[in-house]
Every structure is written in structure tokens, then in C-alpha cells.
Design a protein around this motif. Structure first.
Motif, PDB file in Angstrom:
ATOM      1  N   THR A   1      -7.483   3.440  -4.012  1.00 56.40           N
ATOM      2  CA  THR A   1      -8.059   2.041  -3.548  1.00 56.40           C
ATOM      3  C   THR A   1      -7.632   1.609  -2.160  1.00 56.40           C
ATOM      4  O   THR A   1      -6.976   0.478  -2.087  1.00 56.40           O
ATOM      5  CB  THR A   1      -7.326   1.007  -4.617  1.00 56.40           C
ATOM      6  N   GLY A   2      -7.745   2.649  -1.217  1.00 61.97           N
ATOM      7  CA  GLY A   2      -7.353   2.099   0.171  1.00 61.97           C
ATOM      8  C   GLY A   2      -8.285   1.339   0.929  1.00 61.97           C
ATOM      9  O   GLY A   2      -9.301   0.771   0.220  1.00 61.97           O
TER      10      GLY A   2
ATOM     11  N   PHE B   1      -4.601   6.339  -0.724  1.00 61.94           N
ATOM     12  CA  PHE B   1      -3.963   5.073  -0.728  1.00 61.94           C
ATOM     13  C   PHE B   1      -4.155   4.276  -2.040  1.00 61.94           C
ATOM     14  O   PHE B   1      -5.117   4.428  -2.591  1.00 61.94           O
ATOM     15  CB  PHE B   1      -4.567   4.036   0.431  1.00 61.94           C
ATOM     16  N   TRP B   2      -2.988   3.516  -2.507  1.00 60.70           N
ATOM     17  CA  TRP B   2      -2.994   2.557  -3.665  1.00 60.70           C
ATOM     18  C   TRP B   2      -2.429   1.219  -3.412  1.00 60.70           C
ATOM     19  O   TRP B   2      -1.477   1.242  -2.889  1.00 60.70           O
ATOM     20  CB  TRP B   2      -2.238   3.344  -4.757  1.00 60.70           C
ATOM     21  N   LYS B   3      -3.357   0.331  -3.667  1.00 61.51           N
ATOM     22  CA  LYS B   3      -2.827  -0.822  -3.631  1.00 61.51           C
ATOM     23  C   LYS B   3      -2.240  -1.623  -4.728  1.00 61.51           C
ATOM     24  O   LYS B   3      -2.704  -1.457  -5.885  1.00 61.51           O
ATOM     25  CB  LYS B   3      -4.269  -1.959  -3.233  1.00 61.51           C
TER      26      LYS B   3
ATOM     27  N   LEU C   1       0.888  -1.320   0.090  1.00 63.64           N
ATOM     28  CA  LEU C   1       0.195   0.059   0.265  1.00 63.64           C
ATOM     29  C   LEU C   1       0.850   1.052  -0.095  1.00 63.64           C
ATOM     30  O   LEU C   1       1.618   1.540   0.980  1.00 63.64           O
ATOM     31  CB  LEU C   1      -0.710  -0.271   1.134  1.00 63.64           C
ATOM     32  N   GLU C   2       0.685   1.963  -1.140  1.00 64.03           N
ATOM     33  CA  GLU C   2       1.218   3.638  -1.212  1.00 64.03           C
ATOM     34  C   GLU C   2       0.389   4.409  -0.848  1.00 64.03           C
ATOM     35  O   GLU C   2      -0.903   4.213  -0.865  1.00 64.03           O
ATOM     36  CB  GLU C   2       1.701   3.625  -2.711  1.00 64.03           C
ATOM     37  N   HIS C   3       1.059   5.597   0.009  1.00 62.30           N
ATOM     38  CA  HIS C   3       0.144   6.608   0.449  1.00 62.30           C
ATOM     39  C   HIS C   3       0.793   7.948   0.329  1.00 62.30           C
ATOM     40  O   HIS C   3       1.956   8.073  -0.326  1.00 62.30           O
ATOM     41  CB  HIS C   3      -0.469   6.293   1.700  1.00 62.30           C
TER      42      HIS C   3
END
Lengths: 148, 83
Positions: free
Chosen positions: B81-82, A121-123, A49-51
Motif C-alpha cells: 500500500t505504498g 511499502f505498507w501504510k 510507512l514500513e518497507h
């Protein structure tokens, strides 16, 4: 309270600490999001997960404030991880405490619905075929819209 | 000004962030994005697919017509997309 962290967290311990000494609270609602082990039929080995540090906390705090404006809440806890994690590991915990269950349950659902479509957030999933960024889902958008 | 890219936009531009001077004649996020697309062709491709690129100005979501200044931090990223 909002916590955005790299470290794993213990769901049971967090909920126990959240509920400790809450003598005037009638109920606590919780949502725990876990890393799913499959995506579109493919095995997911791990997820990263990037944020956006700073904006992430700000957005989640704004959602908490909106929840507190809409429901009579005694306490709110949101813990969201970033970094690499394995299937089954908790990604997010949302807990809400209120005198009555409807406020706790509804605000908990609201918080996770808005968080999913607003917090930056990006998965990125690792499968047997390499890495793949997860695409945003229309049904998540629809779930968030029901609170507008 | 500081430009930041996240997720697959970071990979496509090949950089997480870059410092630039506000180019002459650039007044809005949309104009800035188009200018950046000339530096990063794959960013331009993402911009061309409407609705894919989101923008934050000083860590707050904005629309493409928002005004930009040289001291701003502008971030571009795909839908989140959290959770």
C-alpha cells in the motif's frame, strides 16, 4: 534514479534540481503523493510507512527500467519516504523527462501506478481510534492493469 | 534460512524475522508457510484467508509453488500500500 529515504524532501528543490541544465528535454512530468488527512471520514493524525529495505529499491528500479523500455526518457527520478509522517507531507515524488509531453506524462502515470501495487511499502494510519493498517484498493490494481 | 514478516503479519507473528533450519520434507513456499503457521497460529489464520499473504524469495515476488533452499531469505507480507 531511485531514492528511498526516511528524511523529508523539498518538492520544489528536487524538481528544480531535476530540470536544471536539461536543455535537450522538451518537458518534465511530475507526480507528488501526500499524506491524506482523512480516511473513511476519520481524521488521520499521522502515518507510518514500513518497507522492505533492499527489495523496495530493487522493485522501483525494475519499474524504472520498464518505463525506460516503453518510452524515450531522458531522466527518471523516484523519491519515496518511509517512517512516520504527518498529513500534508510528501510521501512520494515521481518525475520523468522526455523530448515530448506524451512520453513524460504517460510514463509518470505508469511509474506511480506500478509503484503503488508492486513496491513493498505498507501504510499504518494513526486516527483517534488507534492504529490501522491501510488495505490495498482494487482501483489501484485496476489502474496498474491498464499498463499490462 | 531467514524468514521475514512485514506490516500486520509482523505484529501477528510477534517477530520481524527469525532464523530457522529448512525443515525436513519442506520443498516449496506453500509448504514452508503451512509449517510456519504451526508456530504462529495467527499467521495460519492469515494464510487461511486466501489472497491476503504475498511472498518474496530473496527479495523477488514468487508464487506459492516456488522451491525453497536453506540459504534463502523468505518474506511474507500483506498486499502492498505504498505511493
Amino acid at each position: 534514479m531511485v531514492r528511498v529515504q526516511d528524511e523529508p524532501f523539498d518538492v520544489g528543490a528536487e524538481i528544480a534540481a531535476f530540470s536544471w541544465g536539461a536543455t535537450h528535454v522538451g518537458g518534465i512530468a511530475t507526480f507528488v503523493g501526500l499524506v491524506r488527512g482523512t480516511h473513511r471520514g476519520e481524521r488521520v493524525r499521522a502515518m507510518t510507512l514500513e518497507h522492505y529495505p533492499g527489495m523496495t529499491e530493487r522493485e522501483i528500479e525494475a519499474i524504472e527500467q520498464e518505463a525506460r523500455r516503453r518510452w524515450p526518457l531522458d531522466a527518471v527520478l523516484v523519491i519515496h519516504r518511509y517512517g512516520r509522517m504527518k498529513p500534508g507531507e510528501p510521501i512520494v515524488l515521481v518525475a520523468t523527462a522526455s523530448a515530448h509531453r506524451a512520453a513524460a506524462l504517460d510514463s509518470c502515470a505508469f511509474l506511480i501506478d506500478w509503484l503503488k501495487t508492486r513496491a513493498p511499502f505498507w501504510k499504518c494510519e494513526e486516527t483517534d481510534h488507534g492504529e490501522c493498517w491501510v488495505e490495498a484498493r482494487e482501483d489501484d490494481e485496476a489502474a496498474a492493469r491498464r499498463w499490462l | 534460512m531467514k524468514i521475514r514478516y512485514f506490516a500486520w503479519l509482523r505484529q501477528r507473528t510477534g517477530c520481524g524475522e527469525e532464523e530457522i533450519a529448512l525443515p525436513d520434507g519442506i520443498a516449496t513456499v506453500a509448504e514452508l508457510a503451512a509449517w510456519l503457521g504451526e508456530r504462529h497460529p495467527r499467521f495460519a489464520e492469515a494464510l487461511a484467508a486466501r489472497g491476503i499473504v504475498r511472498c518474496a524469495l530473496n527479495q523477488v515476488y514468487v508464487e506459492p509453488d516456488a522451491a525453497v533452499r536453506d540459504e534463502d531469505e523468505i518474506a511474507f507480507f500483506p498486499p502492498v500500500t505504498g505511493g
